[in-house]
Design a protein around this motif. Structure first.
Motif, PDB file in Angstrom:
ATOM      1  N   PHE A 275       0.853  -1.178   0.000  1.00  0.00           N
ATOM      2  CA  PHE A 275       0.000   0.000   0.000  1.00  0.00           C
ATOM      3  C   PHE A 275       0.891   1.231   0.000  1.00  0.00           C
ATOM      4  N   GLU A 276       0.484   2.256  -0.727  1.00  0.00           N
ATOM      5  CA  GLU A 276       1.205   3.520  -0.737  1.00  0.00           C
ATOM      6  C   GLU A 276       0.441   4.529   0.110  1.00  0.00           C
ATOM      7  N   ASN A 277       1.054   4.971   1.204  1.00  0.00           N
ATOM      8  CA  ASN A 277       0.418   5.968   2.060  1.00  0.00           C
ATOM      9  C   ASN A 277       1.513   6.811   2.685  1.00  0.00           C
ATOM     10  N   ASP A 278       1.780   7.968   2.106  1.00  0.00           N
ATOM     11  CA  ASP A 278       2.845   8.841   2.573  1.00  0.00           C
ATOM     12  C   ASP A 278       2.518   9.510   3.900  1.00  0.00           C
ATOM     13  N   GLY A 279       1.293   9.349   4.394  1.00  0.00           N
ATOM     14  CA  GLY A 279       0.927   9.959   5.665  1.00  0.00           C
ATOM     15  C   GLY A 279       0.934   8.997   6.827  1.00  0.00           C
TER      16      GLY A 279
ATOM     17  N   GLU B 221     -16.492   2.317  -1.455  1.00  0.00           N
ATOM     18  CA  GLU B 221     -16.231   3.251  -0.363  1.00  0.00           C
ATOM     19  C   GLU B 221     -16.334   2.559   0.987  1.00  0.00           C
ATOM     20  N   LYS B 222     -17.328   1.700   1.147  1.00  0.00           N
ATOM     21  CA  LYS B 222     -17.477   0.981   2.412  1.00  0.00           C
ATOM     22  C   LYS B 222     -16.276   0.069   2.646  1.00  0.00           C
ATOM     23  N   ARG B 223     -15.795  -0.578   1.591  1.00  0.00           N
ATOM     24  CA  ARG B 223     -14.611  -1.434   1.734  1.00  0.00           C
ATOM     25  C   ARG B 223     -13.402  -0.612   2.142  1.00  0.00           C
ATOM     26  N   ARG B 224     -13.240   0.558   1.549  1.00  0.00           N
ATOM     27  CA  ARG B 224     -12.071   1.381   1.863  1.00  0.00           C
ATOM     28  C   ARG B 224     -12.082   1.775   3.334  1.00  0.00           C
ATOM     29  N   VAL B 225     -13.243   2.153   3.850  1.00  0.00           N
ATOM     30  CA  VAL B 225     -13.339   2.616   5.237  1.00  0.00           C
ATOM     31  C   VAL B 225     -13.273   1.447   6.213  1.00  0.00           C
ATOM     32  N   ASP B 226     -14.075   0.426   5.967  1.00  0.00           N
ATOM     33  CA  ASP B 226     -14.192  -0.667   6.927  1.00  0.00           C
ATOM     34  C   ASP B 226     -12.985  -1.591   6.927  1.00  0.00           C
ATOM     35  N   GLN B 227     -12.351  -1.773   5.786  1.00  0.00           N
ATOM     36  CA  GLN B 227     -11.314  -2.780   5.675  1.00  0.00           C
ATOM     37  C   GLN B 227      -9.918  -2.204   5.530  1.00  0.00           C
ATOM     38  N   ALA B 228      -9.783  -0.897   5.536  1.00  0.00           N
ATOM     39  CA  ALA B 228      -8.466  -0.248   5.476  1.00  0.00           C
ATOM     40  C   ALA B 228      -7.652  -0.750   4.289  1.00  0.00           C
TER      41      ALA B 228
ATOM     42  N   ASP C  29     -10.368   2.343  -3.516  1.00  0.00           N
ATOM     43  CA  ASP C  29     -10.629   3.561  -4.299  1.00  0.00           C
ATOM     44  C   ASP C  29      -9.411   3.963  -5.111  1.00  0.00           C
ATOM     45  N   VAL C  30      -8.216   3.809  -4.538  1.00  0.00           N
ATOM     46  CA  VAL C  30      -6.977   4.124  -5.261  1.00  0.00           C
ATOM     47  C   VAL C  30      -6.770   3.132  -6.397  1.00  0.00           C
ATOM     48  N   TRP C  31      -7.006   1.862  -6.123  1.00  0.00           N
ATOM     49  CA  TRP C  31      -6.846   0.839  -7.164  1.00  0.00           C
ATOM     50  C   TRP C  31      -7.818   1.081  -8.312  1.00  0.00           C
ATOM     51  N   LEU C  32      -9.028   1.503  -7.972  1.00  0.00           N
ATOM     52  CA  LEU C  32     -10.004   1.812  -9.019  1.00  0.00           C
ATOM     53  C   LEU C  32      -9.527   2.988  -9.854  1.00  0.00           C
ATOM     54  N   ARG C  33      -9.040   4.028  -9.182  1.00  0.00           N
ATOM     55  CA  ARG C  33      -8.538   5.213  -9.882  1.00  0.00           C
ATOM     56  C   ARG C  33      -7.399   4.863 -10.826  1.00  0.00           C
ATOM     57  N   ASP C  34      -6.523   3.953 -10.398  1.00  0.00           N
ATOM     58  CA  ASP C  34      -5.357   3.592 -11.191  1.00  0.00           C
ATOM     59  C   ASP C  34      -5.628   2.487 -12.207  1.00  0.00           C
ATOM     60  N   GLY C  35      -6.886   2.046 -12.321  1.00  0.00           N
ATOM     61  CA  GLY C  35      -7.231   1.037 -13.314  1.00  0.00           C
ATOM     62  C   GLY C  35      -6.795  -0.361 -12.954  1.00  0.00           C
ATOM     63  N   LEU C  36      -6.545  -0.616 -11.674  1.00  0.00           N
ATOM     64  CA  LEU C  36      -6.080  -1.934 -11.232  1.00  0.00           C
ATOM     65  C   LEU C  36      -7.225  -2.857 -10.870  1.00  0.00           C
TER      66      LEU C  36
ATOM     67  N   PRO D 251      -0.394  -4.392  -7.900  1.00  0.00           N
ATOM     68  CA  PRO D 251      -0.441  -4.293  -6.443  1.00  0.00           C
ATOM     69  C   PRO D 251      -1.572  -5.093  -5.801  1.00  0.00           C
ATOM     70  N   VAL D 252      -2.676  -5.276  -6.507  1.00  0.00           N
ATOM     71  CA  VAL D 252      -3.781  -6.053  -5.958  1.00  0.00           C
ATOM     72  C   VAL D 252      -3.362  -7.510  -5.830  1.00  0.00           C
ATOM     73  N   MET D 253      -2.690  -8.029  -6.849  1.00  0.00           N
ATOM     74  CA  MET D 253      -2.216  -9.407  -6.803  1.00  0.00           C
ATOM     75  C   MET D 253      -1.116  -9.554  -5.752  1.00  0.00           C
ATOM     76  N   ASP D 254      -0.234  -8.562  -5.647  1.00  0.00           N
ATOM     77  CA  ASP D 254       0.792  -8.605  -4.603  1.00  0.00           C
ATOM     78  C   ASP D 254       0.150  -8.711  -3.225  1.00  0.00           C
ATOM     79  N   TRP D 255      -0.889  -7.903  -3.008  1.00  0.00           N
ATOM     80  CA  TRP D 255      -1.601  -7.903  -1.731  1.00  0.00           C
ATOM     81  C   TRP D 255      -2.204  -9.273  -1.451  1.00  0.00           C
ATOM     82  N   MET D 256      -2.784  -9.902  -2.456  1.00  0.00           N
ATOM     83  CA  MET D 256      -3.397 -11.208  -2.253  1.00  0.00           C
ATOM     84  C   MET D 256      -2.345 -12.290  -1.985  1.00  0.00           C
ATOM     85  N   ILE D 257      -1.197 -12.197  -2.647  1.00  0.00           N
ATOM     86  CA  ILE D 257      -0.097 -13.119  -2.356  1.00  0.00           C
ATOM     87  C   ILE D 257       0.311 -12.983  -0.893  1.00  0.00           C
TER      88      ILE D 257
END
Length: 597
Positions: free
Chosen positions: A287-291, A424-431, A435-442, A532-538
């Motif tokens: 995950f990319e999160n500079d904050g 949106e619910k997945r992004r909030v509830d599951q951290a 939404d980023v993956w959707l934006r990036d076409g992943l 990155p989605v596949m990396d996360w699942m691995i």
């Protein structure tokens, strides 16, 4: 909104090459190279300080950002880092063997302080990190590290009307950090002139700032406007209520900071475990999160809990407040009483209880990343693995391409769908950054809140809107799917003369593809595009073994609801069928007289 038939690649950030001392010497100023944070990070990365992989990853992230961070608008400010570090020197310990002595930061504490306060956004000069998750074993100075941070944020951060909260589940626990801070302010020649101590809070009149303690059992949790939240022993929180209230209370601040510090817990469904898992994914680069700042000290899988080197890896204060004699006594008890071992490992080695071990090494998987052009694969023979999620879950489709030439790796190409109404619910509830993956076409979105199988069907066979479909782009040998799924989609594919093969999910069906995937990853004989989605699942996939040593993929015990492995399952089904088909094609059939004429 409907799915598309192309996969975005241009917006995805490639993983940066790991920065070394030699690279730093060429790229950063000498003052940065000689800073305490850089020295500590290099000592950890180079093995001079024993550390687990996650602590190494935290230090490597700092080094990488010193070189690559400016491209993202980040820069490391030595004056801001040193300003925070120097503040500790105005304070004194109040209890124990150091009572009355000036507070001197341990090297890991200086590193965390410098990184949290030294990294800024160049455009705004505001702090980069808004959230810090620190996880270390007991007796490593957690509470005494938090108290000065709270004082700094009240007195020295330059925030008018700062509200600082020390938080815990119970008022007595919340007062531990607060009371330690009050004692430090009271005994500091500098702060006692500037800070007023009240019955239930402290004040800094010059900036109209306050430092209070708050608990989940308190009567009033709303209306907060916090500049800093200090949360000790997060693993003790039975739910997310207090933590969510505190974090949402920072919305009006320009550079707020929430610091969570804890020892590993035992509840796989806790808010602490959620933040632990998220931090691990950030540190691993999934995950990319500079904050979000993370620092976790533990042992690595396979380490001997009775070995002193493991104690050093897990305890950053080893030799300062954690000593060999004490740990020997604790683990001697565990040696004589094996049922106590899990508790000792959690408390003194920071190992979460009740966890399944992750199967594949994510670094070895990522080493197989290869940039290849989708267009170059057109017309190639492939097997499609299709794992259907629940009604509103992820659906994964993975193409597996057998090698054509000797030495060529097996190539995979993954695709994912999620109902738009659940993102949106997945992004909030599951951290998880859907939404980023959707934006990036992943990932692709389908209409509504339930899986839209029509969109996936059109992706495979094409539609009237001009999408050609996979069966027209590649030589699709078969579509392999979970035998318990017999939906209309499979029926439609078969009506189009697409061969569909139902695959089992048990030990017998999964044993061969699991073994093959292990071999391919270890030998570097599989190529993927670094999705990155596949990396996360691995990184989410564990395995279960039967008495014969056969494996099948499972989700780890922790946070099963958020740990998705659909892409791995889809890949394994296609890989298993590819193995079977390729073996069948190599069988020499017997024809009378054909061998010798």
């Amino acid at each position: 909104m409907t799915s598309t038939t192309s996969q975005a690649t241009g917006s995805r950030k490639r993983k940066a090459r790991k920065v070394t001392r030699a690279v730093l010497a060429k790229k950063v100023p000498e003052a940065v190279l000689g800073h305490v944070s850089t020295i500590y990070a290099l000592d950890v990365v180079e093995g001079k300080i024993p550390a687990c992989k996650l602590r190494i990853a935290a230090c490597q992230r700092h080094l990488d950002d010193l070189v690559y961070g400016p491209k993202r608008g980040l820069y490391f400010s030595i004056p801001r880092a040193d300003h925070a570090i120097r503040f500790f020197g105005y304070l004194r310990h109040s209890t124990g063997k150091w009572g009355g002595q000036v507070f001197e930061l341990a090297n890991w504490q200086a590193f965390c302080t410098a990184v949290m306060f030294g990294w800024l956004w160049e455009s705004t000069q505001k702090r980069r990190f808004r959230m810090a998750y620190i996880e270390v074993p007991r007796k490593n100075g957690k509470s005494t590290f938090l108290s000065p941070i709270g004082l700094y944020m009240m007195v020295a951060d330059g925030e008018p009307g700062a509200q600082v909260y020390a938080a815990a589940t119970k008022a007595d626990q919340a007062k531990i950090v607060f009371d330690e801070a009050a004692k430090m302010a009271r005994t500091s020649p500098v702060l006692r002139k500037r800070v007023r101590e009240r019955a239930h809070h402290m004040e800094h009149p010059k900036s109209f700032s306050v430092f209070k303690y708050i608990s989940a059992d308190g009567k009033r949790l709303d209306g907060l406007n916090s500049h800093c939240n200090i949360i000790d022993e997060v693993h003790a929180h039975p739910n997310r209520l207090l933590i969510d209230v505190l974090r949402t209370g920072t919305g009006a601040r320009e550079q707020p900071l929430t610091v969570e510090i804890t020892t590993a817990g035992a509840d796989p469904h806790s808010i602490c475990r959620e933040h632990h898992d998220y931090t691990v994914n950030v540190l691993k680069g999934l995950f990319e999160n500079d904050g979000w700042f993370g620092f976790i000290c533990s042992i690595d899988p396979g380490d001997d809990p009775f070995d002193e080197i493991s104690w050093k890896k897990a305890n950053p204060n080893y030799g300062i407040s954690v000593f060999a004699d004490g740990l020997k006594a604790e683990f001697k008890e565990a040696e004589d009483n094996p049922s106590a071992l899990a508790s000792k490992m959690r408390l003194y080695l920071n190992v979460w209880s009740q966890t399944s071990e992750i199967w594949l090494d994510i670094e070895k998987w990522r080493a197989c990343e290869t940039v290849y052009d989708r267009a170059s694969m057109r017309g190639r023979r492939c097997y499609i693995g299709l794992d259907f999620g629940a009604v509103s879950d992820i659906t994964a489709l993975v193409l597996v391409f057998p090698p054509v030439d000797p030495g060529e790796p097996v190539k995979i190409m993954p695709f994912f769908w999620v109902p738009f109404g659940t993102i949106e619910k997945r992004r909030v509830d599951q951290a998880v950054p859907y939404d980023v993956w959707l934006r990036d076409g992943l990932i692709f979105q389908t209409e509504g809140t339930a899986t839209n199988y029509d969109a996936i069907e059109h992706f495979i066979i094409g539609d009237d809107a001009g999408n050609t479909g996979l069966i027209n782009e590649f030589e699709v040998m078969e579509v392999d799917y979970d035998r318990y799924f017999a939906g209309q989609l499979i029926q439609h594919l078969e009506e189009r003369d697409v061969l569909c093969v139902a695959c089992g999910q048990g030990f017998v069906s999964m044993a061969a593809p699991c073994r093959e995937l292990e071999r391919l990853v270890l030998e570097g004989s599989i190529a993927h595009d670094g999705n990155p989605v596949m990396d996360w699942m691995i990184a989410n996939t564990a395995v279960k073994m039967d008495d014969s040593g056969n494996m099948r993929p499972i989700k780890p015990d922790t946070r099963k609801d958020m740990r998705k492995i659909d892409g791995v399952v889809a890949m394994l089904m296609a890989l298993g069928r590819m193995i079977s088909a390729e073996e069948d094609s190599n069988v020499i059939s017997y024809e009378p007289g054909s061998m010798f004429g």
